[in-house]
Enzyme design. Structure first.
Site, PDB file in Angstrom:
ATOM      1  CB  SER A  96      -0.906   0.006   1.228  1.00 48.55           C
ATOM      2  OG  SER A  96      -1.741   1.153   1.224  1.00 48.55           O
ATOM      3  CG  HIS A 110      -4.280   4.907  -2.641  1.00 48.32           C
ATOM      4  ND1 HIS A 110      -5.332   4.189  -3.189  1.00 48.32           N
ATOM      5  CD2 HIS A 110      -3.880   4.207  -1.544  1.00 48.32           C
ATOM      6  CE1 HIS A 110      -5.555   3.113  -2.458  1.00 48.32           C
ATOM      7  NE2 HIS A 110      -4.698   3.092  -1.458  1.00 48.32           N
ATOM      8  CB  VAL A 113      -1.794  -4.992  -5.184  1.00 46.64           C
ATOM      9  CG1 VAL A 113      -2.237  -4.316  -6.479  1.00 46.64           C
ATOM     10  CG2 VAL A 113      -0.319  -4.702  -4.932  1.00 46.64           C
ATOM     11  NE  ARG A 114      -7.820  -4.928  -0.241  1.00 48.05           N
ATOM     12  CZ  ARG A 114      -8.151  -3.944  -1.065  1.00 48.05           C
ATOM     13  NH1 ARG A 114      -7.215  -3.146  -1.559  1.00 48.05           N
ATOM     14  NH2 ARG A 114      -9.411  -3.743  -1.410  1.00 48.05           N
ATOM     15  CG  HIS A 149      -9.160   7.369 -16.213  1.00 44.83           C
ATOM     16  ND1 HIS A 149      -9.910   6.482 -15.488  1.00 44.83           N
ATOM     17  CD2 HIS A 149      -9.121   8.520 -15.487  1.00 44.83           C
ATOM     18  CE1 HIS A 149     -10.327   7.062 -14.379  1.00 44.83           C
ATOM     19  NE2 HIS A 149      -9.867   8.306 -14.347  1.00 44.83           N
ATOM     20  N   GLY A 262      -5.048  -4.710  15.027  1.00 40.22           N
ATOM     21  CA  GLY A 262      -3.844  -4.523  15.835  1.00 40.22           C
ATOM     22  C   GLY A 262      -2.600  -4.283  15.022  1.00 40.22           C
ATOM     23  NE  ARG A 264       6.120   0.361  13.148  1.00 40.81           N
ATOM     24  CZ  ARG A 264       6.612   1.401  12.486  1.00 40.81           C
ATOM     25  NH1 ARG A 264       6.129   1.705  11.283  1.00 40.81           N
ATOM     26  NH2 ARG A 264       7.569   2.142  12.995  1.00 40.81           N
TER      27      ARG A 264
END
Length: 311
Positions: A96, A110, A113-114, A149, A262, A264
């Site tokens: 991120s 911004h 990817v996850r 775009h 939880g 960081r």
């Protein structure tokens, strides 16, 4: 969805390499600026690498995070729309980043990817990919909007004719400040819960989005970084940054997930700009460049079609 050959290790390897490549290219634009890295561990499981570049000539602050965390149960932000995940352990990993430029004519960008995996003994894992990228200009330019775009569409093109349209619309709807009745910027791509095409195709799309971010952003930075500006433009940039803060703290699911799980705190909140201002009931001067941002660029537009018609 069932595991469908799901493998986490190749995704983790890609994400770590993506963080390295993006940081190297941002440092090249900064010409001497370097990221500070903080490697951290999460008491409940996992950790990550947070990299922040501050006080550069081009970038006032750029943060690029890699994290891989796990735990015995998902937080409320992740199960609110997926109750079937309650009671499963999880792993979540991603890259991120948020880049806040110094020059008001260079937009903030911004990208994220996850991957999520929810597991339960005796059952197949449930997994999905998510992410996207979006652009937040302070002073809009048609050339930049069309390029952004077009690059987003190129990232989507191998995955079907409807992919760009669907994920552009999702981005427009997600990055919207309901309490202001305005978008955060000119959009881009956003997707979540992606697994219907199977592991290989879904992972390929994640890679395409991550790898097209620099192609979308770097030319805009190079084009605008030396544009002269004064205090008026700087003050407007700081004012508009307030919208960025409002969205990230009120609506952003990634911020909520990180805080509720939880994570960081310093890494989660590195997306916030180093300087920002609010002003009560401020309105742009009619006919000004600031008013044009609201009238042309913070409006629903098909920049891809406008680019085709303008060539």
């Amino acid at each position: 969805m069932t595991d469908d050959g799901f493998r986490l290790e190749p995704v983790l390897s890609f994400l770590e390499g993506l963080q390295d490549r993006i940081c190297a290219d941002i440092e090249a634009l900064e010409e001497g600026g370097r990221f500070r890295e903080d490697a951290w561990t999460r008491p409940a499981g996992g950790g990550g690498r947070s990299r922040v570049l501050r006080e550069g000539a081009v970038f006032e602050q750029a943060g690029v995070n890699y994290s891989h965390v796990m735990g015995p149960g998902l937080p409320a932000s992740a199960t609110a729309h997926r109750p079937e995940l309650a009671g499963r352990s999880f792993q979540a990993a991603g890259v991120s980043l948020v880049v806040h430029p110094r020059n008001p004519y260079v937009p903030t960008s911004h990208m994220n990817v996850r991957v999520f995996v929810a597991e339960k003994t005796g059952e197949a894992p449930i997994w999905w990919f998510g992410g996207g990228f979006d652009l937040t200009p302070y002073y809009g330019f048609d050339e930049d909007s069309v390029h952004w775009h077009r690059t987003a569409e190129a990232a989507c093109r191998p995955f079907g004719t409807d992919r760009y349209t669907a994920h552009k619309q999702w981005c427009d709807e997600y990055f919207f400040l309901k309490h202001r009745d305005e978008p955060r910027g000119i959009g881009g791509l956003f997707f979540d819960d992606l697994n219907e095409d199977g592991y290989d195709a879904s992972f390929a799309y994640l890679r395409s989005v991550g790898e097209h971010y620099l192609e979308a952003y770097v030319p805009i930075v190079q084009r605008r970084r030396d544009t002269p500006y004064g205090d008026r433009e700087r003050q407007f940039q700081l004012y508009r940054r307030g919208r960025y803060v409002e969205f990230n703290l009120v609506y952003d699911r990634g911020t909520l997930f990180g805080l509720q799980s939880g994570g960081r705190t310093e890494s989660i909140l590195m997306s916030l700009p180093p300087l920002v201002r609010w002003e009560y009931d401020w309105k742009p001067e009619p006919g000004s460049a600031e008013a044009r941002l609201y009238e042309r660029y913070l409006q629903p537009r098909d920049w891809l079609r406008e680019g085709i018609e303008g060539t």
